[in-house]
Design a protein around this motif. Sequence first.
Motif, PDB file in Angstrom:
ATOM      1  N   PRO A   1       0.564  23.086  28.723  1.00 57.05           N
ATOM      2  CA  PRO A   1       0.903  24.015  29.788  1.00 57.05           C
ATOM      3  C   PRO A   1       2.279  23.682  30.358  1.00 57.05           C
ATOM      4  O   PRO A   1       2.568  22.514  30.632  1.00 57.05           O
ATOM      5  CB  PRO A   1      -0.175  23.772  30.857  1.00 57.05           C
ATOM      6  CG  PRO A   1      -1.113  22.773  30.335  1.00 57.05           C
ATOM      7  CD  PRO A   1      -0.689  22.356  28.968  1.00 57.05           C
TER       8      PRO A   1
ATOM      9  N   LYS B   1       6.755  27.570  26.578  1.00 53.16           N
ATOM     10  CA  LYS B   1       6.365  28.543  25.545  1.00 53.16           C
ATOM     11  C   LYS B   1       6.818  29.954  25.924  1.00 53.16           C
ATOM     12  O   LYS B   1       7.431  30.655  25.120  1.00 53.16           O
ATOM     13  CB  LYS B   1       4.840  28.523  25.325  1.00 53.16           C
ATOM     14  CG  LYS B   1       4.294  27.169  24.891  1.00 53.16           C
ATOM     15  CD  LYS B   1       2.809  27.217  24.607  1.00 53.16           C
ATOM     16  CE  LYS B   1       1.960  27.527  25.825  1.00 53.16           C
ATOM     17  NZ  LYS B   1       2.041  26.518  26.907  1.00 53.16           N
TER      18      LYS B   1
ATOM     19  N   THR C   1      -1.889  35.442  25.779  1.00 51.50           N
ATOM     20  CA  THR C   1      -3.224  35.667  26.344  1.00 51.50           C
ATOM     21  C   THR C   1      -3.218  35.359  27.846  1.00 51.50           C
ATOM     22  O   THR C   1      -3.843  36.078  28.620  1.00 51.50           O
ATOM     23  CB  THR C   1      -4.272  34.812  25.608  1.00 51.50           C
ATOM     24  OG1 THR C   1      -3.707  33.525  25.323  1.00 51.50           O
ATOM     25  CG2 THR C   1      -4.691  35.470  24.308  1.00 51.50           C
TER      26      THR C   1
ATOM     27  N   ARG D   1      -3.546  37.380  33.393  1.00 57.83           N
ATOM     28  CA  ARG D   1      -2.960  37.507  34.742  1.00 57.83           C
ATOM     29  C   ARG D   1      -2.744  38.963  35.118  1.00 57.83           C
ATOM     30  O   ARG D   1      -2.957  39.368  36.260  1.00 57.83           O
ATOM     31  CB  ARG D   1      -1.635  36.727  34.833  1.00 57.83           C
ATOM     32  CG  ARG D   1      -1.844  35.234  35.048  1.00 57.83           C
ATOM     33  CD  ARG D   1      -0.544  34.503  35.346  1.00 57.83           C
ATOM     34  NE  ARG D   1       0.346  34.439  34.204  1.00 57.83           N
ATOM     35  CZ  ARG D   1       0.214  33.561  33.203  1.00 57.83           C
ATOM     36  NH1 ARG D   1      -0.743  32.681  33.210  1.00 57.83           N
ATOM     37  NH2 ARG D   1       1.064  33.567  32.199  1.00 57.83           N
TER      38      ARG D   1
ATOM     39  N   THR E   1      -9.493  31.022  34.982  1.00 57.98           N
ATOM     40  CA  THR E   1      -8.044  30.750  35.030  1.00 57.98           C
ATOM     41  C   THR E   1      -7.656  30.051  36.333  1.00 57.98           C
ATOM     42  O   THR E   1      -6.823  29.160  36.325  1.00 57.98           O
ATOM     43  CB  THR E   1      -7.226  32.048  34.863  1.00 57.98           C
ATOM     44  OG1 THR E   1      -7.568  32.947  35.900  1.00 57.98           O
ATOM     45  CG2 THR E   1      -7.480  32.703  33.525  1.00 57.98           C
TER      46      THR E   1
ATOM     47  N   ASN F   1      -9.606  26.281  33.736  1.00 55.71           N
ATOM     48  CA  ASN F   1     -10.534  26.161  32.599  1.00 55.71           C
ATOM     49  C   ASN F   1     -10.233  27.245  31.584  1.00 55.71           C
ATOM     50  O   ASN F   1      -9.650  28.281  31.928  1.00 55.71           O
ATOM     51  CB  ASN F   1     -11.981  26.312  33.083  1.00 55.71           C
ATOM     52  CG  ASN F   1     -12.423  25.123  33.901  1.00 55.71           C
ATOM     53  OD1 ASN F   1     -12.048  23.987  33.597  1.00 55.71           O
ATOM     54  ND2 ASN F   1     -13.188  25.371  34.944  1.00 55.71           N
TER      55      ASN F   1
ATOM     56  N   VAL G   1     -10.918  30.385  29.278  1.00 55.89           N
ATOM     57  CA  VAL G   1     -11.755  31.576  29.240  1.00 55.89           C
ATOM     58  C   VAL G   1     -12.616  31.451  27.975  1.00 55.89           C
ATOM     59  O   VAL G   1     -12.116  30.983  26.938  1.00 55.89           O
ATOM     60  CB  VAL G   1     -10.843  32.831  29.183  1.00 55.89           C
ATOM     61  CG1 VAL G   1     -11.642  34.090  28.924  1.00 55.89           C
ATOM     62  CG2 VAL G   1     -10.031  32.940  30.482  1.00 55.89           C
TER      63      VAL G   1
ATOM     64  N   GLY H   1       0.049  30.783  23.381  1.00 59.14           N
ATOM     65  CA  GLY H   1      -1.132  30.323  24.121  1.00 59.14           C
ATOM     66  C   GLY H   1      -2.442  30.701  23.450  1.00 59.14           C
ATOM     67  O   GLY H   1      -3.503  30.549  24.042  1.00 59.14           O
TER      68      GLY H   1
ATOM     69  N   ARG I   1      -6.233  28.283  21.174  1.00 60.83           N
ATOM     70  CA  ARG I   1      -6.237  27.125  22.067  1.00 60.83           C
ATOM     71  C   ARG I   1      -7.437  26.219  21.807  1.00 60.83           C
ATOM     72  O   ARG I   1      -7.578  25.202  22.468  1.00 60.83           O
ATOM     73  CB  ARG I   1      -6.327  27.639  23.501  1.00 60.83           C
ATOM     74  CG  ARG I   1      -5.157  27.283  24.392  1.00 60.83           C
ATOM     75  CD  ARG I   1      -5.497  27.885  25.733  1.00 60.83           C
ATOM     76  NE  ARG I   1      -4.657  27.504  26.819  1.00 60.83           N
ATOM     77  CZ  ARG I   1      -3.567  28.151  27.191  1.00 60.83           C
ATOM     78  NH1 ARG I   1      -3.126  29.166  26.494  1.00 60.83           N
ATOM     79  NH2 ARG I   1      -2.912  27.775  28.255  1.00 60.83           N
TER      80      ARG I   1
ATOM     81  N   GLN J   1     -11.178  29.205  18.120  1.00 64.28           N
ATOM     82  CA  GLN J   1     -10.237  30.341  18.139  1.00 64.28           C
ATOM     83  C   GLN J   1      -9.368  30.347  16.880  1.00 64.28           C
ATOM     84  O   GLN J   1      -9.074  31.406  16.322  1.00 64.28           O
ATOM     85  CB  GLN J   1      -9.342  30.280  19.376  1.00 64.28           C
ATOM     86  CG  GLN J   1     -10.076  30.563  20.675  1.00 64.28           C
ATOM     87  CD  GLN J   1      -9.173  30.490  21.895  1.00 64.28           C
ATOM     88  OE1 GLN J   1      -7.936  30.433  21.780  1.00 64.28           O
ATOM     89  NE2 GLN J   1      -9.768  30.485  23.066  1.00 64.28           N
TER      90      GLN J   1
ATOM     91  N   ARG K   1       2.062  30.341  40.590  1.00 64.66           N
ATOM     92  CA  ARG K   1       0.808  30.705  39.936  1.00 64.66           C
ATOM     93  C   ARG K   1      -0.363  29.979  40.595  1.00 64.66           C
ATOM     94  O   ARG K   1      -0.221  28.837  40.994  1.00 64.66           O
ATOM     95  CB  ARG K   1       0.888  30.331  38.448  1.00 64.66           C
ATOM     96  CG  ARG K   1       1.305  31.479  37.569  1.00 64.66           C
ATOM     97  CD  ARG K   1       1.622  31.053  36.168  1.00 64.66           C
ATOM     98  NE  ARG K   1       0.567  30.259  35.518  1.00 64.66           N
ATOM     99  CZ  ARG K   1       0.579  29.931  34.234  1.00 64.66           C
ATOM    100  NH1 ARG K   1       1.564  30.336  33.456  1.00 64.66           N
ATOM    101  NH2 ARG K   1      -0.383  29.202  33.714  1.00 64.66           N
TER     102      ARG K   1
ATOM    103  N   ARG L   1      -5.948  21.547  33.692  1.00 61.63           N
ATOM    104  CA  ARG L   1      -5.370  22.203  32.509  1.00 61.63           C
ATOM    105  C   ARG L   1      -4.876  21.167  31.501  1.00 61.63           C
ATOM    106  O   ARG L   1      -5.002  21.356  30.287  1.00 61.63           O
ATOM    107  CB  ARG L   1      -4.220  23.131  32.932  1.00 61.63           C
ATOM    108  CG  ARG L   1      -4.713  24.468  33.499  1.00 61.63           C
ATOM    109  CD  ARG L   1      -3.661  25.137  34.357  1.00 61.63           C
ATOM    110  NE  ARG L   1      -2.455  25.469  33.648  1.00 61.63           N
ATOM    111  CZ  ARG L   1      -1.235  25.450  34.197  1.00 61.63           C
ATOM    112  NH1 ARG L   1      -1.074  25.108  35.459  1.00 61.63           N
ATOM    113  NH2 ARG L   1      -0.195  25.795  33.486  1.00 61.63           N
TER     114      ARG L   1
HETATM  115  P1  ADP Z   1       0.349  27.963  30.279  1.00 62.15           P
HETATM  116  O1  ADP Z   1       1.544  28.881  30.395  1.00 62.15           O
HETATM  117  O2  ADP Z   1       0.259  27.029  31.405  1.00 62.15           O
HETATM  118  O3  ADP Z   1       0.245  27.331  28.926  1.00 62.15           O
HETATM  119  P2  ADP Z   1      -1.204  30.351  29.971  1.00 62.15           P
HETATM  120  O4  ADP Z   1      -0.408  31.305  30.759  1.00 62.15           O
HETATM  121  O5  ADP Z   1      -1.100  30.417  28.488  1.00 62.15           O
HETATM  122  O6  ADP Z   1      -0.928  28.869  30.466  1.00 62.15           O
HETATM  123  O7  ADP Z   1      -2.737  30.475  30.359  1.00 62.15           O
HETATM  124  C1  ADP Z   1      -3.175  30.489  31.698  1.00 62.15           C
HETATM  125  C2  ADP Z   1      -4.709  30.415  31.733  1.00 62.15           C
HETATM  126  O8  ADP Z   1      -5.256  31.552  31.031  1.00 62.15           O
HETATM  127  C3  ADP Z   1      -5.315  29.213  31.033  1.00 62.15           C
HETATM  128  O9  ADP Z   1      -5.385  28.074  31.885  1.00 62.15           O
HETATM  129  C4  ADP Z   1      -6.704  29.732  30.674  1.00 62.15           C
HETATM  130  O10 ADP Z   1      -7.551  29.766  31.804  1.00 62.15           O
HETATM  131  C5  ADP Z   1      -6.409  31.172  30.294  1.00 62.15           C
HETATM  132  N1  ADP Z   1      -6.090  31.301  28.846  1.00 62.15           N
HETATM  133  C6  ADP Z   1      -4.914  31.678  28.298  1.00 62.15           C
HETATM  134  N2  ADP Z   1      -4.973  31.669  26.961  1.00 62.15           N
HETATM  135  C7  ADP Z   1      -6.234  31.282  26.641  1.00 62.15           C
HETATM  136  C8  ADP Z   1      -6.923  31.063  25.423  1.00 62.15           C
HETATM  137  N3  ADP Z   1      -6.317  31.235  24.228  1.00 62.15           N
HETATM  138  N4  ADP Z   1      -8.225  30.674  25.481  1.00 62.15           N
HETATM  139  C9  ADP Z   1      -8.850  30.489  26.657  1.00 62.15           C
HETATM  140  N5  ADP Z   1      -8.255  30.663  27.855  1.00 62.15           N
HETATM  141  C10 ADP Z   1      -6.952  31.053  27.855  1.00 62.15           C
END
Ligand code: ADP
Length: 215
Positions: free
Chosen positions: A9, A13, A31, A36, A53, A57, A59, A85, A88, A92, A160, A171
């Motif tokens: 995180p 990215k 994702t 969001r 989120t 945790n 999703v 993202g 993960r 998946q 955020r 995270r």
């Molecule tokens: P970051 O930018 O910090 O890497 P993201 O914006 O990709 O985080 O994701 C924010 C949140 O959305 C994650 O903490 C999770 O709760 C959810 N999320 C995003 N992508 C996934 C995924 N591929 N599987 C499960 N949850 C996800």
Amino acid sequence: MNLILLGPPGAGKGTQAKFICKKYDIPHISTGEMFRKNIAEKTYLGMLVKEYTDKGNLVPDHITIKIVDERIRETDCKKGFLLDGFPRTITQAEALDTLLKKYNLVINRVLFIAVSNEVVIERNVGRRVCSSCGASFHIRFNPSRLLNKCDYCLGELTQREDDTISALNNRLAVYKLQTKPLIAYYRSNKLLSKIDGACSAEIVFQNIETALGHY
Ligand code: ADP
Ligand code: ADP
Ligand code: ZN
């Protein structure tokens, strides 16, 4: 060209995704951003995923896999796509392999943006995002021109919900446990390029361009 962006995180990215998608003219599929947006618009999906989120945790896999399946079938993905993202979890990644097979597609490269824990914390804590267009800034490394206003649309910059210390710690723990195994998964497929993410965003992008070589 179909790409995956992998990294902890706050590794950068989203920042690199903007550069990559512009240069290679492919859609950016994040994702996290999809979730969001749904949360902000209070859709059914948004209400379903918010509890995950907010706490940092993941999703549940079946929800996430379904939205990616729907998204990669859209016509703009015919020219390729960048997954940011996702995947993960190993589940998946396996589900993605099944989808790709079904649609006769392959992943050309997995770009793993590597940064230390300290850098990750600094980047997340200082991150500010535009509440209108989602653009990402950093109070120290990439400040907006006007205080708390987006450079692109003048929208309000906010922090955020999951960039608080407690959600961030969670995270990072989730990343270690569930996402890190993907590095070995894609290394064994010979798809992984490790990119040093600890330099400026411009240099990181140059390293990505080098890794993508002839594409
Ligand atoms: P970051 O930018 O910090 O890497 P993201 O914006 O990709 O985080 O994701 C924010 C949140 O959305 C994650 O903490 C999770 O709760 C959810 N999320 C995003 N992508 C996934 C995924 N591929 N599987 C499960 N949850 C996800
Ligand atoms: P991710 O999508 O991996 O969660 P972001 O692209 O949102 O990460 O970046 C996290 C934060 O770090 C943002 O505030 C962004 O402006 C900043 N950032 C991104 N790349 C760099 C970099 N190479 N150097 C310094 N700060 C960066
Ligand atoms: Zn904006």
